[in-house]
Design an enzyme around this catalytic site. Structure first.
Site, short mmCIF file in Angstrom:
data_model
loop_
_atom_site.label_atom_id
_atom_site.label_comp_id
_atom_site.label_asym_id
_atom_site.label_seq_id
_atom_site.Cartn_x
_atom_site.Cartn_y
_atom_site.Cartn_z
CD1 TRP A 10 -2.14 -2.04 0.19
CD2 TRP A 10 -2.98 -1.36 2.15
NE1 TRP A 10 -3.19 -2.87 0.51
CE2 TRP A 10 -3.72 -2.47 1.71
CE3 TRP A 10 -3.32 -0.77 3.36
CZ2 TRP A 10 -4.79 -3.00 2.44
CZ3 TRP A 10 -4.38 -1.29 4.09
CH2 TRP A 10 -5.10 -2.39 3.62
CE LYS A 11 4.09 1.17 -4.67
NZ LYS A 11 4.82 1.52 -5.85
CG HIS A 95 9.59 -1.48 -2.99
ND1 HIS A 95 9.64 -0.35 -3.76
CD2 HIS A 95 8.49 -2.17 -3.41
CE1 HIS A 95 8.61 -0.35 -4.61
NE2 HIS A 95 7.90 -1.45 -4.41
N GLY A 173 4.49 1.21 -11.12
CA GLY A 173 3.66 2.41 -11.10
C GLY A 173 3.56 3.12 -12.44
N GLY A 234 1.16 -2.94 -6.27
CA GLY A 234 1.08 -1.61 -5.67
C GLY A 234 -0.28 -0.99 -5.94
N GLY A 235 -0.35 -0.15 -6.98
CA GLY A 235 -1.55 0.63 -7.27
C GLY A 235 -2.85 -0.16 -7.27
#
Ligand code: PEP
Length: 250
Positions: A10-11, A95, A173, A234-235
């Site tokens: 989720w960064k 990462h 991303g 991610g996104g």
């Protein structure tokens, strides 16, 4: 048999309230997932609450990074034991955003990986090449170099707890995914390296995830590759419907 691992990174997104809302939607939509493992990696601030929500549920909890010291005067850092304390069983190390923005190098990644293992956290070690490195034909050399350095002094028995995530930096991303054939080729190269470093049995037990603009539209083809054992997302992990579709790959 390697059990696929689908992980959401989720960064630096989601307040505690937003994180709770997302996990509640995931739990409601997940059903039984006995043939695959689901993991979410929220920001540190949400770990405690999400840990309580997913306890006993088919979602594991992970952190996005960890420091390698056990405790001390390290302002802003989080120790492995603190992650265990809030229910984490996984932690991402190396990462590319940590490597590029925060200066984590291979030696630090290796220290973090050892610290995770010493505290019964399963490390997900990220490796991946940049666009200029790929264009120069250096992708495999870069990635295999990261695998060697990151796994320094890790034993074959410890490898049972290690996950490797191949994440080409240019695909993170950007909406630009590696073709499933290119991803498979790199995963096979990583597995060959594990056979050289350890043995065939150890290598065949290690899960290698792909990451880089994974979405509902490409997950099925990626997961059909023999050496792709899951995804680091991610996104597309920030919305329940897209992450659930990815988890439900066919
Ligand atoms: C990631 O954060 O590891 C990642 C792969 O991001 P995205 O899916 O957005 O490319």
């Amino acid at each position: 048999m390697r059990s696929p691992l689908i992980a959401g990174n989720w960064k630096m997104y989601k307040t505690v309230g937003e994180a709770v809302e997302l996990v509640e939607a995931l739990l409601a939509g997940l059903g039984s997932t006995t043939d695959r493992e689901v993991l979410v990696c929220p920001p540190y601030t949400a770990l405690d609450r999400i840990g309580a929500l997913v306890a006993g549920q088919p979602i594991a909890l992970g952190a996005q990074d960890v420091f390698y010291e056990a405790e001390g005067a390290y302002t802003g850092a989080i120790a492995p034991r603190m992650l265990r304390d809030v229910g984490c069983t996984y932690v991402i190390v190396g990462h590319s955003e940590r490597r590029q923005i925060f200066g984590d190098d291979d030696a630090q990644v290796n220290r973090k990986l050892h610290a995770a293992l010493a505290n019964e956290l399963r490390p997900i070690m990220c490796v991946g090449e940049s666009k200029p490195q790929r264009d120069a034909g250096q992708a495999e050399a870069i990635v295999i170099g990261q695998v060697h350095a990151g796994l320094a002094n890790v034993t074959a028995s410890q490898m049972q707890s290690v996950v490797i995530a191949y994440e080409p930096i240019w695909a993170i991303g950007t909406g630009d995914t590696a073709t499933s054939a290119d991803a498979q080729a790199m995963h096979a190269a990583i597995r060959r390296t594990l056979t050289e470093l350890y043995d065939a049995e150890t290598a065949s037990g290690v899960r290698i995830q792909y990451g880089g603009s994974v979405k509902p539209e490409n997950i099925d083809e990626l997961m059909a590759q023999p050496d792709i054992d899951g995804a680091l997302v991610g996104g597309a992990s920030l919305k329940a419907d897209s992450f659930l579709r990815i988890v439900q790959f066919r």
